[in-house]
Design a protein around this motif. Structure first.
Motif, PDB file in Angstrom:
ATOM      1  N   ILE A 260      17.469 -50.278  42.627  1.00  0.00           N
ATOM      2  CA  ILE A 260      17.930 -51.530  42.028  1.00  0.00           C
ATOM      3  C   ILE A 260      18.485 -52.417  43.130  1.00  0.00           C
ATOM      4  O   ILE A 260      19.599 -52.192  43.628  1.00  0.00           O
ATOM      5  CB  ILE A 260      19.006 -51.295  40.959  1.00  0.00           C
ATOM      6  N   THR A 261      17.698 -53.422  43.544  1.00  0.00           N
ATOM      7  CA  THR A 261      18.128 -54.350  44.578  1.00  0.00           C
ATOM      8  C   THR A 261      18.234 -55.743  44.001  1.00  0.00           C
ATOM      9  O   THR A 261      17.676 -56.043  42.941  1.00  0.00           O
ATOM     10  CB  THR A 261      17.134 -54.361  45.746  1.00  0.00           C
ATOM     11  N   ALA A 262      18.951 -56.619  44.684  1.00  0.00           N
ATOM     12  CA  ALA A 262      19.076 -58.003  44.234  1.00  0.00           C
ATOM     13  C   ALA A 262      17.712 -58.676  44.204  1.00  0.00           C
ATOM     14  O   ALA A 262      17.403 -59.466  43.302  1.00  0.00           O
ATOM     15  CB  ALA A 262      20.034 -58.763  45.161  1.00  0.00           C
ATOM     16  N   ALA A 263      16.854 -58.362  45.168  1.00  0.00           N
ATOM     17  CA  ALA A 263      15.523 -58.970  45.213  1.00  0.00           C
ATOM     18  C   ALA A 263      14.685 -58.548  44.014  1.00  0.00           C
ATOM     19  O   ALA A 263      13.949 -59.345  43.423  1.00  0.00           O
ATOM     20  CB  ALA A 263      14.820 -58.588  46.518  1.00  0.00           C
ATOM     21  N   ALA A 264      14.806 -57.253  43.636  1.00  0.00           N
ATOM     22  CA  ALA A 264      14.045 -56.767  42.489  1.00  0.00           C
ATOM     23  C   ALA A 264      14.494 -57.453  41.201  1.00  0.00           C
ATOM     24  O   ALA A 264      13.677 -57.830  40.353  1.00  0.00           O
ATOM     25  CB  ALA A 264      14.198 -55.246  42.378  1.00  0.00           C
ATOM     26  N   LEU A 265      15.808 -57.596  41.048  1.00  0.00           N
ATOM     27  CA  LEU A 265      16.316 -58.266  39.847  1.00  0.00           C
ATOM     28  C   LEU A 265      15.911 -59.736  39.829  1.00  0.00           C
ATOM     29  O   LEU A 265      15.611 -60.303  38.766  1.00  0.00           O
ATOM     30  CB  LEU A 265      17.835 -58.128  39.775  1.00  0.00           C
ATOM     31  N   LYS A 266      15.915 -60.372  41.006  1.00  0.00           N
ATOM     32  CA  LYS A 266      15.492 -61.773  41.071  1.00  0.00           C
ATOM     33  C   LYS A 266      14.036 -61.916  40.649  1.00  0.00           C
ATOM     34  O   LYS A 266      13.662 -62.860  39.943  1.00  0.00           O
ATOM     35  CB  LYS A 266      15.687 -62.297  42.496  1.00  0.00           C
ATOM     36  N   ASN A 267      13.196 -60.972  41.048  1.00  0.00           N
ATOM     37  CA  ASN A 267      11.785 -60.998  40.650  1.00  0.00           C
ATOM     38  C   ASN A 267      11.626 -60.842  39.144  1.00  0.00           C
ATOM     39  O   ASN A 267      10.742 -61.451  38.531  1.00  0.00           O
ATOM     40  CB  ASN A 267      11.007 -59.903  41.376  1.00  0.00           C
ATOM     41  N   LEU A 268      12.475 -60.002  38.534  1.00  0.00           N
ATOM     42  CA  LEU A 268      12.434 -59.858  37.083  1.00  0.00           C
ATOM     43  C   LEU A 268      12.780 -61.164  36.387  1.00  0.00           C
ATOM     44  O   LEU A 268      12.168 -61.543  35.385  1.00  0.00           O
ATOM     45  CB  LEU A 268      13.400 -58.754  36.641  1.00  0.00           C
TER      46      LEU A 268
END
Length: 338
Positions: A199-207
């Protein structure tokens, strides 16, 4: 072996989907489309504020023409609205965002059946009207829907288990699933362990970005279908006439309205695009607004002028909707005063 005689004796209440999600006639076509997409259903009952049926909206109501025809209709419509003048970009953008209400696209009246009716009668009714579903009533109020598939399941219950009812909880879970959220579990489930690596900030931003793309795509698709449906409606109204049956029905409505103490009755509601000035004369109002009418609206005006005005009836016109601040629908009403 199937016991067909006993199966035919069953009632609609034994195979209908209940409870069922409904929409109101003043809901947007976008709302109806989103619900059907999320619940994977092809039609919804349309009910009034008290839960009584007024129509059905289905996938077929969102059909539209090919790209070339749509573009030609759009260019023609914009030319009519502009009166041949160049139009501001903001106005054109607003036209692209226009969307119909459920009332404008639904099939009415709804073909209904009481929950106590036998499935044989229900099947005959579907065949008679060439429809895929019936709205099910209890004491005049909508309690469910029965489809051809529901009836077929009675003859092959093991091969085709009954569909789960579309409950409010099911609807909420479907909406959450459609936008990428985690549905509420029906029982306690231990959550999977999250780590900084997974769970990274980049992954959440992509979601978040994917969610926005999906939402915008759905919005654009529904708005496009709504506008194309409206263009088709205008095209049809340019070719149709106010029939004798509609004329007789109007006089009946007028008599009923007068008995209730009313002094007018709506005769025809139509898109302002049917007017050669986009409804501007009606909106002003300009005394020469009848000259702007075309198609079915013009035909009704001429019939009123010939048959009803000599009897003392007046005719009024008004704009009844302003989507995004611009004229949407116009209404012609028969009036008799006091």
């Amino acid at each position: 072996m199937l016991d067909i005689p006993n199966t035919i004796e069953k009632r609609v209440s034994e195979c209908m989907t209940s409870p069922v999600v409904t929409v109101g006639p003043d809901d947007s076509a976008r709302t109806a489309a989103e619900i059907m997409l999320r619940l994977h259903v092809s039609g919804l009952p349309v009910v009034d504020a008290k839960g009584r049926p007024v129509g059905v909206v289905s996938e077929s109501d969102f059909r539209f023409a090919d790209v070339v025809t749509r573009q030609e209709q759009r260019d023609s419509w914009v030319h009519i609205l502009s009166g041949g003048q160049e139009m501001a970009k903001d106005y054109l953008d607003a036209l692209e965002r226009e969307v119909d209400s459920v009332r404008q696209i639904m099939a009415a009246p709804a073909i209904c059946v009481d929950e106590a009716v036998g499935i044989e009668e229900a099947a005959a009714l579907m065949n008679e009207h060439r429809i895929k579903r019936l709205v099910v009533l209890r004491d005049g109020f909508v309690v469910g829907v029965v489809s051809r598939a529901d009836l077929l399941r009675l003859f092959a219950p093991e091969a085709h288990p009954p569909a789960k009812p579309v409950t409010p909880e099911f609807f909420e879970a479907a909406v959450e699933a459609a936008i990428g959220a985690k549905p509420k579990p029906t029982q306690a489930v231990a959550p999977a362990a999250a780590t900084p690596e997974s769970i990274t900030a980049a992954a959440l931003k992509n979601l978040v970005l994917q969610f926005e793309r999906n939402k915008n795509q759905m919005r654009d698709d529904v708005l496009r279908m709504g506008k194309e449906k409206r263009d088709e409606q205008v095209k049809l109204l340019l070719k149709t006439r106010f029939t004798d049956q509609e004329f007789a029905h109007l006089l009946t409505k007028a008599r009923e309205a007068a008995a209730r103490g009313e002094t007018s009755a709506p005769a025809l509601v139509f898109p302002c695009a049917l007017c050669n000035d986009g409804g501007r004369a009606i909106n002003l109002p300009d005394p020469d607004w009848p000259a702007s009418l075309r198609g079915k609206a013009a035909d009704f005006f001429l019939r009123w002028d010939k048959e009803l005005r000599p009897l003392g009836f007046a005719l009024t016109a008004r704009i009844v909707s302003f989507p995004d601040g611009f004229p949407g629908d116009a209404e012609l009403s028969l009036a008799w005063g006091r």
